[in-house]
Design an enzyme around this catalytic site. Structure first.
Site, PDB file in Angstrom:
ATOM      1  N   ARG A   4      -9.538   1.562   8.981  1.00  0.00           N
ATOM      2  CA  ARG A   4      -9.197   0.167   9.254  1.00  0.00           C
ATOM      3  C   ARG A   4     -10.289  -0.543  10.046  1.00  0.00           C
ATOM      4  NH1 ARG A   4      -3.273   0.741   9.007  1.00  0.00           N
ATOM      5  NH2 ARG A   4      -2.287  -1.243   9.443  1.00  0.00           N
TER       6      ARG A   4
ATOM      7  N   LYS B 100       0.838  -1.217   0.000  1.00  0.00           N
ATOM      8  CA  LYS B 100       0.000   0.000   0.000  1.00  0.00           C
ATOM      9  C   LYS B 100       0.870   1.262   0.000  1.00  0.00           C
ATOM     10  CE  LYS B 100      -1.947  -1.144   3.937  1.00  0.00           C
ATOM     11  NZ  LYS B 100      -1.243  -2.405   4.251  1.00  0.00           N
TER      12      LYS B 100
ATOM     13  N   ARG C  77      -0.787  -8.937  13.258  1.00  0.00           N
ATOM     14  CA  ARG C  77      -1.307  -7.892  12.363  1.00  0.00           C
ATOM     15  C   ARG C  77      -2.209  -8.505  11.287  1.00  0.00           C
ATOM     16  NH1 ARG C  77       4.144  -5.504  10.548  1.00  0.00           N
ATOM     17  NH2 ARG C  77       2.939  -4.139   9.198  1.00  0.00           N
TER      18      ARG C  77
ATOM     19  N   ARG D 141      11.532  -2.635  10.865  1.00  0.00           N
ATOM     20  CA  ARG D 141      10.489  -2.167  11.769  1.00  0.00           C
ATOM     21  C   ARG D 141      10.279  -3.201  12.873  1.00  0.00           C
ATOM     22  NH1 ARG D 141       5.472  -0.104   8.133  1.00  0.00           N
ATOM     23  NH2 ARG D 141       4.297  -1.243   9.719  1.00  0.00           N
TER      24      ARG D 141
HETATM   25  P1  AP5 Z   1       4.871  -1.632   1.748  1.00  0.00           P
HETATM   26  O1  AP5 Z   1       4.539  -0.765   0.582  1.00  0.00           O
HETATM   27  O2  AP5 Z   1       5.637  -1.031   2.871  1.00  0.00           O
HETATM   28  O3  AP5 Z   1       3.554  -2.374   2.269  1.00  0.00           O
HETATM   29  P2  AP5 Z   1       2.342  -1.836   3.137  1.00  0.00           P
HETATM   30  O4  AP5 Z   1       1.109  -2.502   2.638  1.00  0.00           O
HETATM   31  O5  AP5 Z   1       2.349  -0.329   3.178  1.00  0.00           O
HETATM   32  O6  AP5 Z   1       2.742  -2.470   4.534  1.00  0.00           O
HETATM   33  P3  AP5 Z   1       2.715  -1.936   6.024  1.00  0.00           P
HETATM   34  O7  AP5 Z   1       3.348  -3.008   6.847  1.00  0.00           O
HETATM   35  O8  AP5 Z   1       3.323  -0.557   6.143  1.00  0.00           O
HETATM   36  O9  AP5 Z   1       1.193  -1.837   6.286  1.00  0.00           O
HETATM   37  P4  AP5 Z   1       0.449  -1.942   7.607  1.00  0.00           P
HETATM   38  O10 AP5 Z   1      -0.931  -1.600   7.149  1.00  0.00           O
HETATM   39  O11 AP5 Z   1       0.579  -3.172   8.386  1.00  0.00           O
HETATM   40  O12 AP5 Z   1       1.208  -0.869   8.524  1.00  0.00           O
HETATM   41  P5  AP5 Z   1       0.958   0.678   8.822  1.00  0.00           P
HETATM   42  O13 AP5 Z   1       2.246   1.354   8.696  1.00  0.00           O
HETATM   43  O14 AP5 Z   1      -0.219   1.208   8.065  1.00  0.00           O
HETATM   44  O15 AP5 Z   1       5.670  -2.907   1.175  1.00  0.00           O
HETATM   45  C1  AP5 Z   1       6.192  -3.907   2.056  1.00  0.00           C
HETATM   46  C2  AP5 Z   1       7.560  -4.401   1.504  1.00  0.00           C
HETATM   47  O16 AP5 Z   1       7.335  -5.029   0.228  1.00  0.00           O
HETATM   48  C3  AP5 Z   1       8.549  -3.236   1.228  1.00  0.00           C
HETATM   49  O17 AP5 Z   1       9.841  -3.683   1.521  1.00  0.00           O
HETATM   50  C4  AP5 Z   1       8.381  -2.967  -0.281  1.00  0.00           C
HETATM   51  O18 AP5 Z   1       9.576  -2.454  -0.857  1.00  0.00           O
HETATM   52  C5  AP5 Z   1       8.054  -4.359  -0.811  1.00  0.00           C
HETATM   53  N1  AP5 Z   1       7.146  -4.310  -1.980  1.00  0.00           N
HETATM   54  C6  AP5 Z   1       6.082  -3.483  -2.163  1.00  0.00           C
HETATM   55  N2  AP5 Z   1       5.479  -3.736  -3.349  1.00  0.00           N
HETATM   56  C7  AP5 Z   1       6.171  -4.766  -3.909  1.00  0.00           C
HETATM   57  C8  AP5 Z   1       6.026  -5.501  -5.127  1.00  0.00           C
HETATM   58  N3  AP5 Z   1       5.044  -5.225  -6.016  1.00  0.00           N
HETATM   59  N4  AP5 Z   1       6.916  -6.511  -5.375  1.00  0.00           N
HETATM   60  C9  AP5 Z   1       7.891  -6.805  -4.487  1.00  0.00           C
HETATM   61  N5  AP5 Z   1       8.090  -6.139  -3.312  1.00  0.00           N
HETATM   62  C10 AP5 Z   1       7.229  -5.137  -3.029  1.00  0.00           C
HETATM   63  O19 AP5 Z   1       0.497   0.597  10.348  1.00  0.00           O
HETATM   64  C11 AP5 Z   1       1.398   0.258  11.383  1.00  0.00           C
HETATM   65  C12 AP5 Z   1       0.662   0.245  12.722  1.00  0.00           C
HETATM   66  O20 AP5 Z   1       0.148   1.551  13.026  1.00  0.00           O
HETATM   67  C13 AP5 Z   1      -0.559  -0.680  12.805  1.00  0.00           C
HETATM   68  O21 AP5 Z   1      -0.207  -2.029  13.097  1.00  0.00           O
HETATM   69  C14 AP5 Z   1      -1.358  -0.021  13.946  1.00  0.00           C
HETATM   70  O22 AP5 Z   1      -0.785  -0.317  15.203  1.00  0.00           O
HETATM   71  C15 AP5 Z   1      -1.125   1.462  13.669  1.00  0.00           C
HETATM   72  N6  AP5 Z   1      -2.153   2.015  12.765  1.00  0.00           N
HETATM   73  C16 AP5 Z   1      -1.949   2.549  11.529  1.00  0.00           C
HETATM   74  N7  AP5 Z   1      -3.103   2.944  10.987  1.00  0.00           N
HETATM   75  C17 AP5 Z   1      -4.084   2.681  11.896  1.00  0.00           C
HETATM   76  C18 AP5 Z   1      -5.487   2.843  11.880  1.00  0.00           C
HETATM   77  N8  AP5 Z   1      -6.149   3.389  10.839  1.00  0.00           N
HETATM   78  N9  AP5 Z   1      -6.176   2.421  12.982  1.00  0.00           N
HETATM   79  C19 AP5 Z   1      -5.553   1.883  14.038  1.00  0.00           C
HETATM   80  N10 AP5 Z   1      -4.213   1.694  14.110  1.00  0.00           N
HETATM   81  C20 AP5 Z   1      -3.474   2.085  13.033  1.00  0.00           C
END
Ligand code: AP5
Length: 215
Positions: free
Chosen positions: A83, A8, A166, A155
């Site tokens: 979410r 994402k 998660r 991370r």
């Molecule tokens: P990446 O693009 O980083 O993936 P992502 O989907 O953004 O993954 P996240 O782990 O950041 O999402 P998340 O939703 O768990 O965490 P968030 O930060 O929102 O890609 C991942 C890896 O794959 C990278 O190394 C990238 O280079 C690689 N990649 C990408 N595309 C690729 C492809 N096509 N081919 C190959 N490789 C590829 O949230 C973190 C925490 O914050 C949550 O757990 C929660 O505690 C809190 N939080 C955040 N938002 C909320 C909310 N709305 N409500 C409550 N708590 C929240």
């Protein structure tokens, strides 16, 4: 929307760079707040460390403050928010009060084993938050951020047991939003497998069709 590691953030960054639309990631905003040791950061830190959701009220305040900033007036990309159904309803109401609505919602469809490989190989810059992957998006100098030279880290919530938590949270709280957005007719599920460029093209086609309707 999509499970952790689905790509994402990677896609939102591409759209921001190519279309000039601000990328609003609640996860990144919370990580920045933790780094800056603000009150919001201190409240969010323990939930994030354990892979739990930060309480809705904290999230909502953060998002509403961000959406009221001038750069979001002409549009924005939300990443990792909403979410929960509570967040989705609060967002709908917030936008409706301003005569606005979401144009489109994209679900990143991807098998969990692919997500696990992506998260194990992910490295992030602790200074600017840029994401890398040891195989798919390696930095020019191994272990160093291309933008500021800082040493890349993993991370904390990418530890395998936290990733499993998660994923459970995603299935329980976020996956039900699919029905909510499908009913509104603004929803598309895309395969998030393939290269980042291939995924971009799929989303771009949907975004263009939604933009054409909005004109
Ligand atoms: P990446 O693009 O980083 O993936 P992502 O989907 O953004 O993954 P996240 O782990 O950041 O999402 P998340 O939703 O768990 O965490 P968030 O930060 O929102 O890609 C991942 C890896 O794959 C990278 O190394 C990238 O280079 C690689 N990649 C990408 N595309 C690729 C492809 N096509 N081919 C190959 N490789 C590829 O949230 C973190 C925490 O914050 C949550 O757990 C929660 O505690 C809190 N939080 C955040 N938002 C909320 C909310 N709305 N409500 C409550 N708590 C929240």
């Amino acid at each position: 929307m999509g499970p952790p590691g689905a790509g994402k953030g990677t896609q939102a960054e591409l759209f921001q760079r190519r279309h000039g639309v601000p990328h609003i990631s609640t996860g990144e905003m919370f990580r920045a707040a933790v780094r800056a040791d603000t009150e919001v950061g201190r409240r969010a830190a323990e939930y994030m460390r354990d892979g739990e959701l930060v309480p809705d009220a904290i999230v909502q305040q953060l998002v509403e403050d961000r959406l009221m900033q001038p750069d979001a007036a002409a549009g924005f990309i939300l990443d990792g928010y909403p979410r929960t159904l509570v967040q989705a309803d609060a967002l709908d109401e917030f936008l409706a009060r301003r005569g606005r609505a979401l144009d489109g919602v994209v679900l990143f469809d991807i098998p969990e084993e692919v997500v696990l490989r992506r998260l194990t190989g992910r490295r992030v810059c602790p200074v600017c938050g840029t994401n890398y992957h040891v195989e798919h998006k390696a930095p020019h100098v191994p272990g160093r951020c291309d933008l500021d030279g800082a040493e890349l880290i993993q991370r904390r919530d990418d530890a395998p047991e936290t990733v499993h938590r998660r994923l459970e949270i995603f299935r329980r709280w976020t996956a039900p939003l699919v029905d909510h957005y499908r009913a509104l007719g603004i929803f598309l599920a895309v395969s998030a497998q393939g290269t980042a460029e291939e995924v971009y093209e799929r989303i771009q086609e949907f975004a263009a069709s939604r933009a054409a309707r909005a004109v």
